[in-house]
Design an enzyme around this catalytic site. Structure first.
Site, PDB file in Angstrom:
ATOM      1  CG  HIS A  42      -2.141  -0.899   0.980  1.00  0.00           C
ATOM      2  ND1 HIS A  42      -3.247  -0.513   0.245  1.00  0.00           N
ATOM      3  CD2 HIS A  42      -2.366  -2.165   1.356  1.00  0.00           C
ATOM      4  CE1 HIS A  42      -4.119  -1.511   0.210  1.00  0.00           C
ATOM      5  NE2 HIS A  42      -3.602  -2.535   0.865  1.00  0.00           N
ATOM      6  CG  ASP A  44       1.375   1.037  -5.624  1.00  0.00           C
ATOM      7  OD1 ASP A  44       0.590   1.205  -4.658  1.00  0.00           O
ATOM      8  OD2 ASP A  44       1.078   0.355  -6.622  1.00  0.00           O
ATOM      9  CB  SER A  75      -9.995 -16.802 -21.004  1.00  0.00           C
ATOM     10  OG  SER A  75      -9.219 -17.193 -19.895  1.00  0.00           O
ATOM     11  N   GLY A 132      -4.579 -11.893  -5.577  1.00  0.00           N
ATOM     12  CA  GLY A 132      -3.635 -10.849  -5.183  1.00  0.00           C
ATOM     13  C   GLY A 132      -2.286 -10.996  -5.870  1.00  0.00           C
ATOM     14  CG  LEU A 133      -0.614 -14.213  -6.386  1.00  0.00           C
ATOM     15  CD1 LEU A 133      -0.570 -15.727  -6.555  1.00  0.00           C
ATOM     16  CD2 LEU A 133       0.596 -13.733  -5.591  1.00  0.00           C
ATOM     17  CB  SER A 135      -4.645 -12.882 -12.711  1.00  0.00           C
ATOM     18  OG  SER A 135      -5.878 -12.318 -12.305  1.00  0.00           O
ATOM     19  CG  ASP A 180      -0.311  -4.634  -9.098  1.00  0.00           C
ATOM     20  OD1 ASP A 180       0.527  -4.602  -8.177  1.00  0.00           O
ATOM     21  OD2 ASP A 180      -1.533  -4.718  -8.912  1.00  0.00           O
TER      22      ASP A 180
HETATM   23  P1  ADP Z   1      -5.856 -10.234  -9.358  1.00  0.00           P
HETATM   24  O1  ADP Z   1      -5.278  -9.245 -10.302  1.00  0.00           O
HETATM   25  O2  ADP Z   1      -5.399 -10.074  -7.961  1.00  0.00           O
HETATM   26  O3  ADP Z   1      -5.712 -11.651  -9.811  1.00  0.00           O
HETATM   27  P2  ADP Z   1      -8.262  -8.834 -10.051  1.00  0.00           P
HETATM   28  O4  ADP Z   1      -9.628  -8.851  -9.487  1.00  0.00           O
HETATM   29  O5  ADP Z   1      -7.531  -7.547 -10.119  1.00  0.00           O
HETATM   30  O6  ADP Z   1      -7.423  -9.952  -9.289  1.00  0.00           O
HETATM   31  O7  ADP Z   1      -8.317  -9.381 -11.533  1.00  0.00           O
HETATM   32  C1  ADP Z   1      -8.999 -10.580 -11.815  1.00  0.00           C
HETATM   33  C2  ADP Z   1      -9.829 -10.380 -13.060  1.00  0.00           C
HETATM   34  O8  ADP Z   1      -8.954 -10.268 -14.200  1.00  0.00           O
HETATM   35  C3  ADP Z   1     -10.730 -11.562 -13.363  1.00  0.00           C
HETATM   36  O9  ADP Z   1     -11.963 -11.421 -12.704  1.00  0.00           O
HETATM   37  C4  ADP Z   1     -10.876 -11.469 -14.869  1.00  0.00           C
HETATM   38  O10 ADP Z   1     -11.823 -10.491 -15.227  1.00  0.00           O
HETATM   39  C5  ADP Z   1      -9.515 -10.963 -15.306  1.00  0.00           C
HETATM   40  N1  ADP Z   1      -8.602 -12.063 -15.636  1.00  0.00           N
HETATM   41  C6  ADP Z   1      -7.417 -12.339 -15.067  1.00  0.00           C
HETATM   42  N2  ADP Z   1      -6.832 -13.419 -15.619  1.00  0.00           N
HETATM   43  C7  ADP Z   1      -7.681 -13.861 -16.566  1.00  0.00           C
HETATM   44  C8  ADP Z   1      -7.660 -14.940 -17.497  1.00  0.00           C
HETATM   45  N3  ADP Z   1      -6.638 -15.793 -17.563  1.00  0.00           N
HETATM   46  N4  ADP Z   1      -8.715 -15.078 -18.330  1.00  0.00           N
HETATM   47  C9  ADP Z   1      -9.733 -14.215 -18.281  1.00  0.00           C
HETATM   48  N5  ADP Z   1      -9.820 -13.180 -17.426  1.00  0.00           N
HETATM   49  C10 ADP Z   1      -8.817 -12.997 -16.576  1.00  0.00           C
HETATM   50 MG    MG Z   2      -5.521  -7.139 -10.164  1.00  0.00          MG
END
Ligand code: ADP
Ligand code: MG
Length: 392
Positions: A42, A44, A75, A132-133, A135, A180
């Site tokens: 917390h 950045d 996906s 929280g990684l 994605s 991130d």
């Molecule tokens: P984090 O970034 O911590 O994993 P977030 O809530 O910020 O969690 O982001 C997750 C969202 O990003 C998912 O709900 C989806 O909308 C999108 N997302 C992430 N990875 C994928 C994937 N491999 N395929 C489709 N959507 C994805």
């Molecule tokens: Mg995210």
């Protein structure tokens, strides 16, 4: 770059999935890792220092140009549907659709003056989603890299990170700092990224001791609070900085913390947040020095203190993350453990001796299952390299 430098099962699975969709071979591929923040949480958006690493889990995108201007996305992630839209219409969808991340990136590339065709794209990812990684940052980085590769262009890495950050702000309504996106784009193998969020300068800190690794412990919970909780803390921190007549809380020296906390306009909540930010920046700097000296006991202690500060002062932890951290901290082979990421669920990170990693994983998983009835997602990782793309 050729695919041999990313010779991984994820990529082979992705190419098989692409062919299974009747799409043949892609024109380009791109991959981007997830990230974990080792310390500096917390921070950045407070102009401070953060110390993330890319994790060895990847979001892979295969993409093939189309002539009709349509973008068709699929996906492998079980919870999302295929989506189609026109490259001419990059308006954000009202509902929280995963295509928003892609649209946000495409809108950013268009704003920069890049012209690109429609395409078919398939995504396959081993980054835990919503853990929280980051994605989401991995998805943004992989798509932006893939589309740039498709049109034979490139962007300076920090500029690309800012483009992805803006996509997250405008299209996912997450007012995140730059960490991130910078991490998933800039990280390098066996290194942590020390990013100075005051001016976005950065340098690398070695993490190449073969005896030590990073263990990610995903609590697999996500508490509702997170939506308003993040924005609230960000706003209060920015307000405190304004009242203190500094640009960001980074400018408050640790030596002046007590005097600052005693000011009239500091209510109890603001005091806690400011104390977290100022002490966390100091911990981050000390952790970099401790790691350089291979002083894992001190690094671990700083991780533990970071967790306590996030739990008690910033109040972004939750019972599950507190339990995981406490359990791991007590184990031999664990130098330290803390929640990582935005909080209210998501993951913890532990600094572990690699020869004890299996025991640590098993012990934490058993205790967590017994206490909460939840199967934690646990894996060990070494700092990985950042996003990359190539023509197929
Ligand atoms: P984090 O970034 O911590 O994993 P977030 O809530 O910020 O969690 O982001 C997750 C969202 O990003 C998912 O709900 C989806 O909308 C999108 N997302 C992430 N990875 C994928 C994937 N491999 N395929 C489709 N959507 C994805
Ligand atoms: Mg995210």
């Amino acid at each position: 770059m050729d695919t041999l430098s990313f010779d991984r099962k994820e990529l082979r699975d992705l190419l098989a999935l692409f062919a299974d969709q009747g799409l043949g071979s892609p024109d380009v591929c791109a991959v981007a890792p997830g990230r974990v923040n080792v310390i500096g949480e917390h921070i950045d958006y407070n102009g401070g220092l953060v110390l993330p690493a890319a994790i060895d889990r990847w979001t892979c995108v295969a993409l093939k140009a189309r002539e009709d201007g349509m973008v068709n996305l699929r996906s492998s992630h079980g919870e999302v549907e295929p989506v189609s839209f026109s490259v001419e219409d990059l308006a954000k969808s009202e509902k929280r659709c995963w295509s928003n991340y892609v649209k946000g990136v495409l809108a950013g590339l268009k704003r920069k003056g890049f012209a690109f065709p429609g395409f078919d794209a398939v995504v396959l990812s081993t980054v835990p989603v919503g853990g929280g990684l980051s994605s989401s940052a991995a998805l943004e980085a992989a798509f932006s890299k893939a589309v740039l590769e498709l049109v034979g262009e490139s962007m300076e890495p920090l500029e690309l990170a800012r483009l992805c950050q803006k996509a997250e702000h405008d299209y996912a309504d997450v007012p995140c700092g730059l960490m991130d996106q910078a991490a998933v784009i800039l990280c390098e193998d066996s290194k942590l990224l020390l990013l100075d969020c005051q001016d976005d300068s950065y340098r690398y800190a070695d993490f190449d001791d073969p005896d030590w690794g990073l263990m990610i412990i995903n609590s697999c919970v996500s508490h509702e609070l997170s939506d308003g909780g993040y924005a609230r803390r960000r706003d209060v921190c920015h307000q405190a900085a304004a009242e203190l007549e500094v640009g960001t809380l980074r400018e408050v020296p640790l030596a002046e913390l007590d005097a600052v906390l005693a000011k009239d306009f500091m209510d109890e909540e603001k005091r806690r947040y400011v104390r977290h930010v100022v002490t966390e920046i100091d911990r981050t700097l000390r952790a970099v020095d401790a790691l350089a000296a291979r002083d894992y006991a001190l690094t671990g202690q700083l991780l533990n203190e970071s967790h306590a500060s996030l739990r008690d002062d910033y109040r972004v932890s939750c019972p599950e993350l507190d339990f995981i951290s406490k359990t791991a901290q007590a184990l031999e082979g664990v130098a330290g453990c803390r929640m990582t990421g935005g909080g209210f669920g998501g993951s913890a990170i532990a600094l572990v001796r690699r020869d004890q990693a299996d025991m640590v994983a098993e012990t934490v998983a058993d205790a967590y299952r017994e206490r909460f009835g939840i199967e934690a997602g646990i894996f060990e990782t070494r700092p990985a390299g950042g996003a990359r793309s190539w023509r197929c």
